[in-house]
Design a protein around this motif. Structure first.
Motif, PDB file in Angstrom:
ATOM      1  N   MET A   1       0.818  -1.312   0.068  1.00 60.01           N
ATOM      2  CA  MET A   1      -0.049   0.139   0.124  1.00 60.01           C
ATOM      3  C   MET A   1       0.986   1.115  -0.117  1.00 60.01           C
ATOM      4  SD  MET A   1      -3.125   0.836   2.899  1.00 60.01           S
ATOM      5  CE  MET A   1      -3.935   2.465   2.524  1.00 60.01           C
ATOM      6  N   LYS A   2       0.496   2.259  -0.688  1.00 61.71           N
ATOM      7  CA  LYS A   2       1.445   3.467  -0.986  1.00 61.71           C
ATOM      8  C   LYS A   2       1.218   4.464   0.343  1.00 61.71           C
ATOM      9  CE  LYS A   2       2.049   4.296  -5.971  1.00 61.71           C
ATOM     10  NZ  LYS A   2       1.638   5.229  -6.909  1.00 61.71           N
ATOM     11  N   LEU A   3       2.228   5.297   0.655  1.00 65.88           N
ATOM     12  CA  LEU A   3       2.206   6.043   1.559  1.00 65.88           C
ATOM     13  C   LEU A   3       1.035   7.006   1.049  1.00 65.88           C
ATOM     14  CD1 LEU A   3       6.039   6.687   2.494  1.00 65.88           C
ATOM     15  CD2 LEU A   3       4.022   5.679   3.972  1.00 65.88           C
ATOM     16  N   GLU A   4       0.271   7.742   1.827  1.00 70.78           N
ATOM     17  CA  GLU A   4      -0.549   9.114   1.473  1.00 70.78           C
ATOM     18  C   GLU A   4      -0.054   9.788   0.504  1.00 70.78           C
ATOM     19  OE1 GLU A   4      -3.060  10.250   4.668  1.00 70.78           O
ATOM     20  OE2 GLU A   4      -3.574   8.462   5.289  1.00 70.78           O
ATOM     21  N   LEU A   5       1.262  10.381   1.078  1.00 67.23           N
ATOM     22  CA  LEU A   5       1.847  11.490   0.544  1.00 67.23           C
ATOM     23  C   LEU A   5       2.112  11.223  -1.147  1.00 67.23           C
ATOM     24  CD1 LEU A   5       5.227  11.426  -0.081  1.00 67.23           C
ATOM     25  CD2 LEU A   5       5.237  11.138   2.211  1.00 67.23           C
ATOM     26  N   PHE A   6       2.448   9.871  -1.532  1.00 69.66           N
ATOM     27  CA  PHE A   6       2.669   9.450  -2.827  1.00 69.66           C
ATOM     28  C   PHE A   6       1.258   9.195  -3.470  1.00 69.66           C
ATOM     29  CE2 PHE A   6       6.990   8.030  -0.903  1.00 69.66           C
ATOM     30  CZ  PHE A   6       7.674   8.719  -1.768  1.00 69.66           C
ATOM     31  N   GLU A   7       0.462   8.995  -2.845  1.00 77.58           N
ATOM     32  CA  GLU A   7      -0.955   8.723  -3.520  1.00 77.58           C
ATOM     33  C   GLU A   7      -1.414  10.278  -3.891  1.00 77.58           C
ATOM     34  OE1 GLU A   7      -3.878   6.925  -1.254  1.00 77.58           O
ATOM     35  OE2 GLU A   7      -3.110   5.069  -1.499  1.00 77.58           O
ATOM     36  N   PHE A   8      -1.383  11.246  -2.967  1.00 79.14           N
ATOM     37  CA  PHE A   8      -1.246  12.665  -3.090  1.00 79.14           C
ATOM     38  C   PHE A   8      -0.748  13.017  -4.336  1.00 79.14           C
ATOM     39  CE2 PHE A   8      -0.452  17.103  -2.467  1.00 79.14           C
ATOM     40  CZ  PHE A   8      -1.819  17.740  -2.012  1.00 79.14           C
ATOM     41  N   VAL A   9       0.466  12.758  -4.382  1.00 75.49           N
ATOM     42  CA  VAL A   9       1.596  13.301  -5.518  1.00 75.49           C
ATOM     43  C   VAL A   9       0.949  12.879  -6.832  1.00 75.49           C
ATOM     44  CG1 VAL A   9       3.637  13.200  -6.755  1.00 75.49           C
ATOM     45  CG2 VAL A   9       3.661  13.566  -4.147  1.00 75.49           C
ATOM     46  N   ASP A  10       0.487  11.447  -7.150  1.00 78.10           N
ATOM     47  CA  ASP A  10      -0.061  10.989  -8.131  1.00 78.10           C
ATOM     48  C   ASP A  10      -1.163  11.381  -8.564  1.00 78.10           C
ATOM     49  OD1 ASP A  10       2.337   9.150  -8.071  1.00 78.10           O
ATOM     50  OD2 ASP A  10       1.206   7.539  -7.164  1.00 78.10           O
ATOM     51  N   LYS A  11      -2.123  11.808  -7.490  1.00 71.89           N
ATOM     52  CA  LYS A  11      -3.462  12.251  -8.146  1.00 71.89           C
ATOM     53  C   LYS A  11      -3.288  13.799  -8.567  1.00 71.89           C
ATOM     54  CE  LYS A  11      -6.425   9.859  -4.931  1.00 71.89           C
ATOM     55  NZ  LYS A  11      -7.169   9.751  -3.630  1.00 71.89           N
ATOM     56  N   THR A  12      -2.167  14.580  -7.866  1.00 73.37           N
ATOM     57  CA  THR A  12      -2.073  15.871  -8.442  1.00 73.37           C
ATOM     58  C   THR A  12      -1.110  15.960  -9.887  1.00 73.37           C
ATOM     59  OG1 THR A  12      -1.373  16.528  -6.209  1.00 73.37           O
ATOM     60  CG2 THR A  12      -0.507  17.992  -7.938  1.00 73.37           C
ATOM     61  N   LEU A  13      -0.613  14.757  -9.950  1.00 76.18           N
ATOM     62  CA  LEU A  13       0.086  14.796 -11.603  1.00 76.18           C
ATOM     63  C   LEU A  13      -0.956  14.295 -12.383  1.00 76.18           C
ATOM     64  CD1 LEU A  13       3.586  13.103 -10.744  1.00 76.18           C
ATOM     65  CD2 LEU A  13       2.980  15.577 -11.033  1.00 76.18           C
ATOM     66  N   GLU A  14      -1.883  13.545 -12.045  1.00 84.12           N
ATOM     67  CA  GLU A  14      -3.033  13.062 -12.984  1.00 84.12           C
ATOM     68  C   GLU A  14      -3.776  14.049 -13.253  1.00 84.12           C
ATOM     69  OE1 GLU A  14      -5.097   9.651 -11.268  1.00 84.12           O
ATOM     70  OE2 GLU A  14      -3.209   8.356 -11.228  1.00 84.12           O
ATOM     71  N   LEU A  15      -4.083  14.976 -12.159  1.00 85.68           N
ATOM     72  CA  LEU A  15      -4.849  16.237 -12.474  1.00 85.68           C
ATOM     73  C   LEU A  15      -4.331  17.313 -13.511  1.00 85.68           C
ATOM     74  CD1 LEU A  15      -7.515  17.568 -11.497  1.00 85.68           C
ATOM     75  CD2 LEU A  15      -6.378  18.746  -9.668  1.00 85.68           C
ATOM     76  N   ILE A  16      -2.975  17.387 -13.283  1.00 80.51           N
ATOM     77  CA  ILE A  16      -2.246  18.223 -14.275  1.00 80.51           C
ATOM     78  C   ILE A  16      -2.309  17.554 -15.533  1.00 80.51           C
ATOM     79  CG2 ILE A  16       0.060  19.233 -14.922  1.00 80.51           C
ATOM     80  CD1 ILE A  16      -1.016  20.588 -12.474  1.00 80.51           C
ATOM     81  N   GLU A  17      -2.198  16.219 -15.856  1.00 82.57           N
ATOM     82  CA  GLU A  17      -2.320  15.699 -17.223  1.00 82.57           C
ATOM     83  C   GLU A  17      -3.657  15.568 -17.691  1.00 82.57           C
ATOM     84  OE1 GLU A  17      -1.244  13.806 -20.581  1.00 82.57           O
ATOM     85  OE2 GLU A  17       0.134  14.368 -19.022  1.00 82.57           O
ATOM     86  N   ASP A  18      -4.533  15.702 -16.949  1.00 82.96           N
ATOM     87  CA  ASP A  18      -5.909  15.768 -17.472  1.00 82.96           C
ATOM     88  C   ASP A  18      -6.377  17.167 -18.118  1.00 82.96           C
ATOM     89  OD1 ASP A  18      -6.503  13.129 -16.843  1.00 82.96           O
ATOM     90  OD2 ASP A  18      -7.531  13.477 -15.137  1.00 82.96           O
ATOM     91  N   ASN A  19      -5.620  18.150 -17.443  1.00 77.44           N
ATOM     92  CA  ASN A  19      -5.803  19.685 -17.949  1.00 77.44           C
ATOM     93  C   ASN A  19      -4.920  20.046 -18.934  1.00 77.44           C
ATOM     94  OD1 ASN A  19      -8.361  20.577 -16.262  1.00 77.44           O
ATOM     95  ND2 ASN A  19      -7.244  19.482 -14.830  1.00 77.44           N
ATOM     96  N   SER A  20      -3.970  19.247 -19.308  1.00 73.72           N
ATOM     97  CA  SER A  20      -2.635  19.674 -20.165  1.00 73.72           C
ATOM     98  C   SER A  20      -3.367  20.422 -21.449  1.00 73.72           C
ATOM     99  CB  SER A  20      -1.883  18.557 -20.657  1.00 73.72           C
ATOM    100  OG  SER A  20      -2.643  17.531 -21.287  1.00 73.72           O
ATOM    101  N   ASP A  21      -4.469  20.318 -21.900  1.00 73.23           N
ATOM    102  CA  ASP A  21      -4.801  20.998 -23.235  1.00 73.23           C
ATOM    103  C   ASP A  21      -5.075  22.396 -22.707  1.00 73.23           C
ATOM    104  OD1 ASP A  21      -4.398  18.655 -24.708  1.00 73.23           O
ATOM    105  OD2 ASP A  21      -6.331  18.141 -24.887  1.00 73.23           O
ATOM    106  N   VAL A  22      -5.861  22.401 -21.541  1.00 76.47           N
ATOM    107  CA  VAL A  22      -6.447  23.672 -21.131  1.00 76.47           C
ATOM    108  C   VAL A  22      -5.195  24.561 -20.659  1.00 76.47           C
ATOM    109  CG1 VAL A  22      -7.536  25.128 -19.343  1.00 76.47           C
ATOM    110  CG2 VAL A  22      -8.640  23.037 -20.404  1.00 76.47           C
ATOM    111  N   LEU A  23      -4.270  24.029 -19.955  1.00 71.36           N
ATOM    112  CA  LEU A  23      -3.050  24.882 -19.649  1.00 71.36           C
ATOM    113  C   LEU A  23      -2.171  25.308 -20.958  1.00 71.36           C
ATOM    114  CD1 LEU A  23      -1.547  22.602 -16.672  1.00 71.36           C
ATOM    115  CD2 LEU A  23      -2.841  24.843 -16.372  1.00 71.36           C
ATOM    116  N   ASN A  24      -2.100  24.460 -21.961  1.00 73.60           N
ATOM    117  CA  ASN A  24      -1.334  25.045 -23.217  1.00 73.60           C
ATOM    118  C   ASN A  24      -2.091  26.008 -23.786  1.00 73.60           C
ATOM    119  OD1 ASN A  24       1.344  23.227 -23.701  1.00 73.60           O
ATOM    120  ND2 ASN A  24      -0.032  21.627 -23.189  1.00 73.60           N
ATOM    121  N   ARG A  25      -3.278  25.900 -23.647  1.00 73.37           N
ATOM    122  CA  ARG A  25      -4.334  26.898 -24.444  1.00 73.37           C
ATOM    123  C   ARG A  25      -4.146  28.177 -23.742  1.00 73.37           C
ATOM    124  NH1 ARG A  25      -8.991  29.176 -23.385  1.00 73.37           N
ATOM    125  NH2 ARG A  25      -9.335  27.365 -21.877  1.00 73.37           N
TER     126      ARG A  25
END
Length: 447
Positions: A1-25
């Motif tokens: 089981m992952k430490l909570e901090l690494f789950e937090f990091v992974d979810k943050t990175l996923e959120l950035i990836e999901d919004n990459s088109d918006v950020l580039n625009r």
């Protein structure tokens, strides 16, 4: 089981990836806004941006304990001030203050929380109630402004920095050597002293460059030829020295190509356009900026030059000369190096650049040929016939021996010095018809 901090990091990175088109625009819109707003300023060079990479964001979250400070990844991103980083670049350190004043003058509508908007695009806000420049942890100053993009319910934070050329270079050193290197902490004071010394030297270089630039700008139009010659000589040396190091590192020995860099600079200045004739320093800075970028790049001298499409020639001169160069461009090292330098400095479509260079050669030889007949009272059609004969002989000589030295300034100047001497004895069309074989011999004897 992952430490909570690494789950937090992974979810943050996923959120950035999901919004990459918006950020580039958003980043593209902001880049265009700042470019459009300041491009007319003489002290403005360009705008660069970067969206925080997953590795950099992960490091920042762990370094600053953001997983403890913010409850959710969404909350973190809402408060991350440099999700997108913009850098307005200018020539000299004192220009940073000028750019900042330009920004303050543009963003003159007060909003909440210390932010100011502008009349051109109300979606863009900058926090201008803080003292600038700010002092960094390393003790040096930087113009760094927090910004927000608000539109249709979307809010994106960004950071705007203003940096001169030497401070761009300094920032790379500081970031890569100190900020990204955790080992230096063992001898931190030593590194700080060394880096401070480097910064002082860069500041001195900035002042020296500014003195050169101001001197060149102060030269009046009557000295435009001397001004252009000085700038070209300086650029030629910079290009030569830049690539000399690269060639030696790559192939292990030194090649003398100084005369070739003179030709390259002539071509680059010609590409700057007619408007540059009144202000050569603009073209100088344009090329210098490009060389500054190139200095950080690697170049492979073992690779073939390949073109994106077939080369198009629009007359006999460009066709014959161009095809002859194409035959040797990947066989003769000096021709290969010559065009690799041009392609790297100019960027863009190599086929188009090659075509432009051959046209530049045609123009050079045509103008030199025409100047030989300036004091001759010939009919225009006779002048045209004579010029074409000179050009045909030049093509013939070049095709016989594809030597890169044939196009260097020294050889062209010597060649047309002899051709001018020849034409001093040509007073009418009959003289020309009787002596034109001598012209062919003169051209064939050069280089």
């Amino acid at each position: 089981m992952k430490l909570e901090l690494f789950e937090f990091v992974d979810k943050t990175l996923e959120l950035i990836e999901d919004n990459s088109d918006v950020l580039n625009r958003v980043a593209s819109e902001l880049e265009k806004f700042f470019n459009d707003s300041f491009f007319i300023k003489d002290h403005f060079l360009n705008v660069n941006y970067r969206i925080k990479s997953p590795e950099s964001l992960k490091e920042k979250i762990l370094r600053h304990n953001f997983y403890l400070k913010y409850k959710t990844p969404e909350h973190l991103i809402e408060n991350l001030s440099d999700l997108i980083g913009f850098r307005i670049e200018c020539r000299f350190i004192e220009d940073e203050k000028k750019i900042y004043k330009d920004i303050v003058n543009l963003f003159n509508i007060k909003e909440d929380g210390g932010y100011f908007s502008n009349p051109l695009n109300s979606s863009i806000l900058l926090k201008l109630d803080e003292k600038q420049p700010q002092k960094q942890k390393n003790g040096f100053e930087i113009y760094k402004i927090d910004g927000k993009y608000n539109k249709d319910g979307l809010t994106v934070n960004f950071e705007l920095q203003i940096k001169s050329l030497v401070n761009v270079f300094w920032g790379d050193i500081d970031h890569r050597v100190l900020y990204k290197n955790f080992n230096y902490m063992l001898t931190e004071d030593f590194f700080r002293d060394i880096m401070s010394s480097i910064k002082d030297n860069l500041t001195m270089i900035d002042r020296q460059l500014m003195v050169v630039y101001n001197h060149l700008n102060s030269m009046d139009s009557s000295n435009s030829k001397a001004k252009k010659a000085q700038l070209q000589a300086l650029l030629s040396k910079i290009i030569h020295d830049t690539y000399l190091v690269k060639v030696k590192q790559e192939i292990g020995f030194v090649v003398n190509f100084k005369k070739s860099t003179d030709v390259i600079v002539n071509y680059l200045f010609m590409q700057g356009g007619k408007e540059e004739s009144e202000n050569y320093s603009i073209n100088f800075i344009r090329i210098l900026n490009r060389l500054n970028e190139i200095g950080k790049n690697e170049i492979n001298f073992n690779e073939y030059i390949e073109f994106e499409r077939d080369i198009f020639f629009n007359d006999e001169f460009t066709r014959k000369i161009g095809n002859k160069i194409l035959e040797v461009i990947n066989k003769d090292f000096r021709w290969n190096l010559f065009f690799k330098i041009i392609f790297e400095i100019e960027e863009g479509n190599k086929a188009e650049i090659f075509e432009d260079f051959i046209i530049f050669l045609r123009y050079r030889f045509f103008e030199e040929s025409k100047s030989c007949l300036e004091d001759k009272d010939f009919e225009e059609d006779i002048k045209y016939e004579i010029i074409n004969t000179v050009i045909d002989n030049v093509i013939c000589k070049f095709a016989k021996d594809i030597n890169i030295d044939f196009i260097n300034d020294c050889n062209i100047n010597n060649l047309f010095y002899d051709i001018r001497k020849f034409f001093k004895g040509i007073n009418n069309y009959d003289d020309w018809l009787e002596s034109k074989d001598i012209l062919e011999q003169i051209i064939m004897e050069h280089c």
